[in-house]
Design a protein around this motif. Structure first.
Motif, PDB file in Angstrom:
ATOM      1  N   ARG A  64     -12.722  46.459   9.670  1.00 22.97           N
ATOM      2  CA  ARG A  64     -11.907  47.571  10.250  1.00 22.97           C
ATOM      3  C   ARG A  64     -10.941  47.110   9.132  1.00 22.97           C
ATOM      4  NH1 ARG A  64     -11.103  47.834  16.594  1.00 22.97           N
ATOM      5  NH2 ARG A  64      -9.487  49.146  16.263  1.00 22.97           N
TER       6      ARG A  64
ATOM      7  N   ARG B  65      -2.385  41.388  17.341  1.00 21.47           N
ATOM      8  CA  ARG B  65      -2.704  41.745  15.393  1.00 21.47           C
ATOM      9  C   ARG B  65      -1.909  41.948  14.550  1.00 21.47           C
ATOM     10  NH1 ARG B  65      -7.307  45.557  17.319  1.00 21.47           N
ATOM     11  NH2 ARG B  65      -8.592  44.073  18.870  1.00 21.47           N
TER      12      ARG B  65
ATOM     13  N   GLU C 198      -2.250  46.397  25.962  1.00 19.04           N
ATOM     14  CA  GLU C 198      -2.827  46.543  24.397  1.00 19.04           C
ATOM     15  C   GLU C 198      -1.765  45.974  23.392  1.00 19.04           C
ATOM     16  OE1 GLU C 198      -3.278  47.936  27.569  1.00 19.04           O
ATOM     17  OE2 GLU C 198      -6.285  49.000  27.303  1.00 19.04           O
TER      18      GLU C 198
ATOM     19  N   TYR D  59      -3.664  53.585  14.929  1.00 18.17           N
ATOM     20  CA  TYR D  59      -2.829  52.545  15.592  1.00 18.17           C
ATOM     21  C   TYR D  59      -1.017  52.194  15.143  1.00 18.17           C
ATOM     22  CZ  TYR D  59      -6.803  52.029  17.597  1.00 18.17           C
ATOM     23  OH  TYR D  59      -7.978  51.885  18.179  1.00 18.17           O
TER      24      TYR D  59
ATOM     25  N   GLU E 158     -12.790  36.628  18.929  1.00 14.51           N
ATOM     26  CA  GLU E 158     -12.808  37.218  20.446  1.00 14.51           C
ATOM     27  C   GLU E 158     -14.585  38.007  20.689  1.00 14.51           C
ATOM     28  OE1 GLU E 158     -10.162  40.438  21.107  1.00 14.51           O
ATOM     29  OE2 GLU E 158     -10.213  41.556  19.132  1.00 14.51           O
TER      30      GLU E 158
ATOM     31  N   ARG F 154     -16.534  42.867  12.025  1.00 12.96           N
ATOM     32  CA  ARG F 154     -17.092  43.523  13.317  1.00 12.96           C
ATOM     33  C   ARG F 154     -18.331  42.914  12.699  1.00 12.96           C
ATOM     34  NH1 ARG F 154     -14.492  46.830  17.399  1.00 12.96           N
ATOM     35  NH2 ARG F 154     -12.140  45.081  18.065  1.00 12.96           N
TER      36      ARG F 154
ATOM     37  N   LEU G 115      -2.512  42.726  22.852  1.00 11.92           N
ATOM     38  CA  LEU G 115      -3.154  42.473  21.643  1.00 11.92           C
ATOM     39  C   LEU G 115      -2.383  42.557  20.344  1.00 11.92           C
ATOM     40  CD1 LEU G 115      -6.881  41.998  21.452  1.00 11.92           C
ATOM     41  CD2 LEU G 115      -6.850  44.003  22.203  1.00 11.92           C
ATOM     42  N   LEU G 116      -2.502  44.621  20.499  1.00 13.08           N
ATOM     43  CA  LEU G 116      -2.276  45.053  19.429  1.00 13.08           C
ATOM     44  C   LEU G 116      -0.721  44.290  18.579  1.00 13.08           C
ATOM     45  CD1 LEU G 116      -2.864  48.620  20.096  1.00 13.08           C
ATOM     46  CD2 LEU G 116      -4.667  46.738  19.429  1.00 13.08           C
TER      47      LEU G 116
ATOM     48  N   ASP H  98     -13.023  51.028  15.186  1.00 14.16           N
ATOM     49  CA  ASP H  98     -12.931  50.600  16.644  1.00 14.16           C
ATOM     50  C   ASP H  98     -14.199  52.282  17.058  1.00 14.16           C
ATOM     51  OD1 ASP H  98     -11.571  50.428  19.237  1.00 14.16           O
ATOM     52  OD2 ASP H  98     -11.620  52.271  19.221  1.00 14.16           O
TER      53      ASP H  98
HETATM   54  C1  IPM Z   1     -11.253  46.988  20.411  1.00 16.58           C
HETATM   55  C2  IPM Z   1     -10.223  47.102  21.059  1.00 16.58           C
HETATM   56  C3  IPM Z   1      -9.067  47.481  21.316  1.00 16.58           C
HETATM   57  C4  IPM Z   1      -8.671  48.764  20.153  1.00 16.58           C
HETATM   58  C5  IPM Z   1      -8.204  48.060  22.412  1.00 16.58           C
HETATM   59  C6  IPM Z   1      -8.123  47.687  23.925  1.00 16.58           C
HETATM   60  C7  IPM Z   1      -6.342  48.190  21.982  1.00 16.58           C
HETATM   61  O1  IPM Z   1     -11.127  48.271  22.042  1.00 16.58           O
HETATM   62  O2  IPM Z   1     -10.681  45.309  19.865  1.00 16.58           O
HETATM   63  O3  IPM Z   1     -11.948  47.477  19.772  1.00 16.58           O
HETATM   64  O4  IPM Z   1      -7.941  50.435  20.058  1.00 16.58           O
HETATM   65  O5  IPM Z   1      -8.483  47.956  19.035  1.00 16.58           O
END
Ligand code: IPM
Ligand code: MN
Length: 360
Positions: A131, A95, A87, A138, A284, A105, A91-92, A254
């Motif tokens: 969001r 971002r 994560e 975060y 995604e 979203r 992913l983070l 989230d």
């Molecule tokens: C999301 C996921 C991520 C988040 C995780 C996987 C880090 O839950 O994309 O919503 O918390 O943003």
């Protein structure tokens, strides 16, 4: 000359490659029909790669990714890897490093999709959550002290700068002006609802509410509302039709978008975009790697295909994005369920069907 977009594809782990494969099929059909080109380069990132090489996302790869028009991501995760590593490492990191400060979203119930809310249909469930995607809890500021004693302290800080709040809210007001209910011809107002917790997080919402009013004054065509996040959860279930465009901080966003996702048929359907309006954005499916269904041709590709539609819209190919959404809307009524392995179709059958509808 036709336009060419450079897309980095990160299929990832589990069922990621399967859903992204179908997404690419549909994107190719859209490119042919609408006269643009997609040049894709695939990147091997995620848990499988980490177990093999010990690498998450290197700075060299990150620099390459900066050169693309957009990123199309499947899912990242692995049951053998401790939570937090992928994560934070992939992913983070993507971002944050690409400063994708908006997580867009849409919450849209497609026709024929089963909704767990009594008496609610596509007309009632049709809104969008914006969001904030760069700050808040975060940010990762905090620590542990006096570990192993009864006095052990854990701190995790929620923080926002004025600029982080302002750029997020400005994006949200612009979005509400462009895609709100009035702009779409289905309502009297374009409405932007700020979701927070001003009764407890008084410092945080002193800032958010002030900036909301300050920037909102520049948008007389957007009606402003404010709701506490706990009440929002209740309204999202009891009367989702009251929402148009919703904006909220990172952690609240989230949480409420998972609740929103189940009202639109679940993680098989819900798509999202991590957006840097001035830079490289990443699209995604919201769902994860679904390890149980990997390699079975049973996973739902609709969320990934929807994320592809969002990507084309963000690239400026709005007609192509709309055509994909229309093809999804023509397909969902024929599906038995949105759950993996219960769809009445295989993963590839759905991809083929939507791609041929897009091809026209
Ligand atoms: C999301 C996921 C991520 C988040 C995780 C996987 C880090 O839950 O994309 O919503 O918390 O943003
Ligand atoms: Mn989440």
């Amino acid at each position: 000359m036709s336009k060419t977009y450079k897309i980095a594809v990160i299929p990832g782990d589990g069922t990621g490659p399967e859903v992204i494969g179908e997404g690419c099929k549909v994107l190719d059909a859209a490119a042919k029909r609408f006269g643009f080109k997609l040049e894709t380069v695939s990147y091997d990132l995620g848990g499988t790669r980490y177990l093999r090489t010990g690498e998450t996302l290197t700075d060299a790869t990150l620099d390459e990714l900066r050169g693309f028009d957009a990123i199309y991501l499947g899912a990242i995760g692995h049951t053998d890897i401790k939570p937090g590593i992928l994560e934070k490492g992939v992913l983070l990191k993507l971002r944050f490093e690409l400063d994708q400060y908006i997580n867009l979203r849409p919450v849209k119930l497609y026709p024929g999709v089963e909704c767990p809310l009594k008496g609610k249909g596509p007309k009632e469930i049709d809104y969008c959550v914006i969001r904030e995607n760069s700050g808040g809890l975060y940010t990762g500021i905090g620590g542990l002290s006096r570990q192993g004693t009864r006095d052990e302290v854990a701190v995790q800080q929620m923080m926002y700068t004025y600029d982080q709040v302002a750029r997020c809210l400005r994006y949200a007001f612009d979005y509400a002006r462009k895609y709100g209910r009035k702009a779409r011809g289905i309502g009297e107002h374009n409405t932007l609802a700020l979701v927070g917790k001003s009764n407890v997080l008084t410092y945080m919402y002193e800032l958010w509410n002030r900036v909301f009013a300050e920037i909102g004054a520049e948008y007389p065509d957007v009606k402003r509302e404010y709701y506490h996040v706990d009440a929002t959860c209740l309204y999202m279930v009891a009367c989702p039709e009251m929402f148009d465009v919703v904006v909220t901080e990172n952690m609240f966003g989230d949480i409420i978008t998972d609740l929103a996702a189940i009202t639109q048929g679940g993680l098989g359907v819900a798509a999202g975009g991590n957006i840097n309006p001035q830079g490289v954005s990443m699209f995604e499916p919201i769902g994860g790697t679904a390890p149980m269904w990997t390699g079975k041709n049973a996973i739902n590709p609709i969320a990934a295909i929807g994320a592809g539609a969002m990507m084309l819209t963000a690239l400026g190919e709005e007609a192509a994005g709309l055509a994909i959404e229309a093809a999804i809307a023509q397909t969902t009524p024929a599906m038995k369920s949105q759950m993996a392995n219960q769809m009445g179709f295989t993963t590839t059958q759905l991809g083929d069907r939507i791609a041929s509808l897009v091809a026209g």
